[in-house]
Design a protein around this motif. Structure first.
Motif, short mmCIF file in Angstrom:
data_model
loop_
_atom_site.label_atom_id
_atom_site.label_comp_id
_atom_site.label_asym_id
_atom_site.label_seq_id
_atom_site.Cartn_x
_atom_site.Cartn_y
_atom_site.Cartn_z
N ALA A 1 0.82 -1.21 0.00
CA ALA A 1 0.00 0.00 0.00
C ALA A 1 0.85 1.26 0.00
N PHE A 2 1.91 1.29 0.81
CA PHE A 2 2.70 2.51 0.92
C PHE A 2 3.42 2.83 -0.38
N GLN A 3 4.06 1.81 -0.97
CA GLN A 3 4.80 2.03 -2.21
C GLN A 3 3.85 2.43 -3.34
N GLY A 4 2.74 1.70 -3.46
CA GLY A 4 1.76 2.01 -4.51
C GLY A 4 1.16 3.39 -4.30
N GLY A 5 0.81 3.69 -3.03
CA GLY A 5 0.22 4.99 -2.72
C GLY A 5 1.17 6.14 -3.05
N THR A 6 2.48 5.93 -2.81
CA THR A 6 3.45 6.98 -3.12
C THR A 6 3.49 7.26 -4.62
N ILE A 7 3.42 6.21 -5.43
CA ILE A 7 3.43 6.41 -6.89
C ILE A 7 2.18 7.18 -7.31
N LEU A 8 1.03 6.81 -6.74
CA LEU A 8 -0.21 7.53 -7.07
C LEU A 8 -0.10 9.00 -6.66
N ALA A 9 0.49 9.25 -5.46
CA ALA A 9 0.66 10.63 -5.00
C ALA A 9 1.54 11.41 -5.97
N ALA A 10 2.61 10.76 -6.46
CA ALA A 10 3.51 11.44 -7.38
C ALA A 10 2.78 11.85 -8.66
N MET A 11 1.90 10.98 -9.14
CA MET A 11 1.14 11.30 -10.36
C MET A 11 0.22 12.49 -10.12
N TRP A 12 -0.42 12.51 -8.94
CA TRP A 12 -1.33 13.60 -8.59
C TRP A 12 -0.56 14.92 -8.53
N LEU A 13 0.63 14.86 -7.88
CA LEU A 13 1.44 16.06 -7.77
C LEU A 13 1.87 16.58 -9.13
N LEU A 14 2.20 15.65 -10.04
CA LEU A 14 2.61 16.05 -11.39
C LEU A 14 1.49 16.83 -12.07
N VAL A 15 0.26 16.30 -11.93
CA VAL A 15 -0.89 16.97 -12.55
C VAL A 15 -1.11 18.34 -11.91
N MET A 16 -0.95 18.43 -10.58
CA MET A 16 -1.14 19.73 -9.90
C MET A 16 -0.06 20.72 -10.32
N MET A 17 1.21 20.26 -10.39
CA MET A 17 2.30 21.16 -10.72
C MET A 17 2.21 21.65 -12.16
N ALA A 18 1.64 20.84 -13.03
CA ALA A 18 1.50 21.25 -14.43
C ALA A 18 0.31 22.19 -14.60
N GLY A 19 -0.42 22.45 -13.51
CA GLY A 19 -1.54 23.38 -13.58
C GLY A 19 -2.79 22.80 -14.24
N ILE A 20 -2.82 21.48 -14.45
CA ILE A 20 -3.99 20.88 -15.12
C ILE A 20 -5.15 20.78 -14.14
N ALA A 21 -4.85 20.41 -12.88
CA ALA A 21 -5.90 20.35 -11.86
C ALA A 21 -5.40 21.11 -10.65
N ASP A 22 -6.32 21.76 -9.95
CA ASP A 22 -5.92 22.48 -8.74
C ASP A 22 -6.02 21.54 -7.55
N ALA A 23 -5.24 21.83 -6.51
CA ALA A 23 -5.36 21.06 -5.27
C ALA A 23 -6.75 21.32 -4.70
N PRO A 24 -7.41 20.29 -4.14
CA PRO A 24 -8.77 20.49 -3.62
C PRO A 24 -8.76 21.37 -2.37
N GLN A 25 -9.89 22.03 -2.11
CA GLN A 25 -10.01 22.80 -0.86
C GLN A 25 -9.91 21.84 0.31
N VAL A 26 -9.21 22.26 1.37
CA VAL A 26 -9.03 21.34 2.49
C VAL A 26 -10.33 21.14 3.26
N SER A 27 -11.34 21.97 2.98
CA SER A 27 -12.62 21.78 3.67
C SER A 27 -13.51 20.77 2.93
N SER A 28 -13.06 20.30 1.77
CA SER A 28 -13.88 19.38 0.97
C SER A 28 -14.20 18.10 1.74
N ARG A 29 -15.51 17.78 1.81
CA ARG A 29 -15.91 16.61 2.58
C ARG A 29 -15.42 15.31 1.94
#
Lengths: 315, 106
Positions: A219-247
């Protein structure tokens, strides 16, 4: 001396060299680059020790996400770097720090040298009970069944770390989006990579999680790879980080430890104790917990790197 | 048959190691960022490619061989993209002010 042991000795020497260089480097940025190199080389040492599970985590966290976290910190500290470089602590402080470091290193070295040979180990007991869970990877057995309590608390710690990062937000921005809004050229290289790589990375991340039941991974290794993909998308400006209040986000964040805790408490009713899985359902229960944990880890690590809320909603 | 395969492996990996060495020497000796990137891609693309090519016959299974090729393809992709990003940073035409180390421009 065989070729393999010569290689290992060379590797150990290089790791020590990089470690010394990382400490000695005057510039924060250079030290971070040294630390990332150190993490990747350390992963190679874990592979040589046949600890592939540890090597994967070291490469993903020590060399990967940890490096990105430190790079972000170095970027923030850049303004203060020149003033702090000119300040010199007093001789007493420096001698004290040197003595303290030497004492800690000496204590650790003594501890390692005084270890009984063979070292005390629970490995035979873990191997003897390996069939109880139906999983083939002994590391997953220990993490998810024999020492499940540690793994559950570790996830809670991860969540607490995120709460710590979020608590740095000023009151008026609470509930907003974490970090700066990244804007990259929508037709540029980074945006192209952020569209091309995630489909591959998501498959690899899920594969690494799934194969962890019988082979190195989890889980940890797989989750880290998924996190890296999410960060790549956020850094490229394609998707914004969600609001921290999001349920929805909050539900994903507590899913892993929540389900772990629920299964643990159910152990009183269906098993014999807290976190005791009934043998017939051990495998599906463990995999169910791991699915939730993979998502939680991916979301938590991604948000840890995104940082504290810096923009109010809609900004 | 297996001797021939072993010879292919040895030749390809030796050639790959040579390109890694040449790339490293270039990285250390070349004068500026762009030429250093040029040296680095030799190690990344050709060096790793030849090493993978040499290892594929030894992989033992089709699945293992395909995994090795995937590693090379991903390294090629990452190498090409990162070279572009570093080169753009070096020539001073970055698009994202939030990602600059010195913060957004005044």
């Amino acid at each position: 001396m065989t070729v393999a042991s010569a290689l290992e000795m060379a590797l150990a020497a290089v790791v020590l060299g990089v470690a010394t260089w990382t400490i000695a480097a005057r510039e924060t940025f250079a030290a971070v680059v040294g630390f990332v190199t150190y993490g990747l080389l350390l992963a190679l040492i874990w592979v040589r020790l046949d600890a592939v599970d540890v090597a994967l985590v070291e490469a993903a966290i020590g060399g990967g996400l940890g490096g990105v976290l430190l790079l972000g910190a170095a970027a923030r500290l850049r303004v203060t770097e020149t003033p702090t470089a000119t300040e010199r602590p007093s001789a007493t402080v420096r001698v004290g720090a040197a003595l303290l470091s030497a004492a800690v290193a000496a204590a650790l070295a003594t501890g390692v040298i005084l270890l009984p040979d063979p070292a005390p180990t629970l490995a035979p007991a873990a191997a003897a009970n390996a069939t109880a869970t139906g999983l083939g990877n002994p590391v997953t057995n220990v993490l998810m069944a024999f020492r499940a309590m540690d793994t559950m608390l570790e996830k809670v710690v991860l969540l607490l770390a995120l709460v710590g990062v979020w608590s740095l937000a000023p009151d008026r921005l609470w509930g907003g989006h974490p970090g700066p809004r990244h804007r990259a050229d929508p037709l540029g290289t980074l945006a192209f990579l952020a569209r091309l790589l995630p489909p591959v990375g998501i498959v690899v991340g899920i594969y690494v999680f799934w194969t962890g039941k019988d082979h190195p991974g989890g889980a940890f290794q797989g989750g880290t790879i998924l996190a890296a993909m999410w960060l790549l998308v956020m850094m490229a400006g394609i998707a914004d980080a969600p609001q921290v209040s999001s349920r929805r986000l909050r539900i994903v964040l507590i899913a892993g430890p929540g389900i772990f805790l629920a299964v643990g408490l159910a152990g009183f009713a269906i098993g014999s104790a807290f976190l005791a899985y009934p043998v017939a359902y051990a495998k599906p229960l463990i995999l169910g917990i791991e699915v939730a944990m993979t998502l939680t880890i991916a979301a938590t690590l991604g948000l840890l790197l995104a940082g504290a809320p810096e923009r109010s909603a809609g900004q | 048959m297996s001797v021939a395969v072993d010879i292919i492996t040895i030749v390809a990996i030796t050639a790959g190691a040579f390109f890694f060495l040449a790339g490293t020497v270039g990285l250390l000796r070349f004068p500026d960022t762009l030429t250093r990137l040029h040296a680095l891609t030799k190690a990344d693309n050709l060096g790793l490619g030849l090493v993978v090519l040499g290892l594929v016959p030894q992989a033992g299974s089709l699945r293992g061989g395909l995994k090795l090729l995937c590693v090379w393809a991903l390294a090629l992709l990452a190498g090409a993209m990162v070279s572009q990003l570093i080169a753009r940073e070096a020539s001073g035409q970055r698009g994202d002010p939030a990602m600059r180390h010195d913060g957004p421009p005044p």
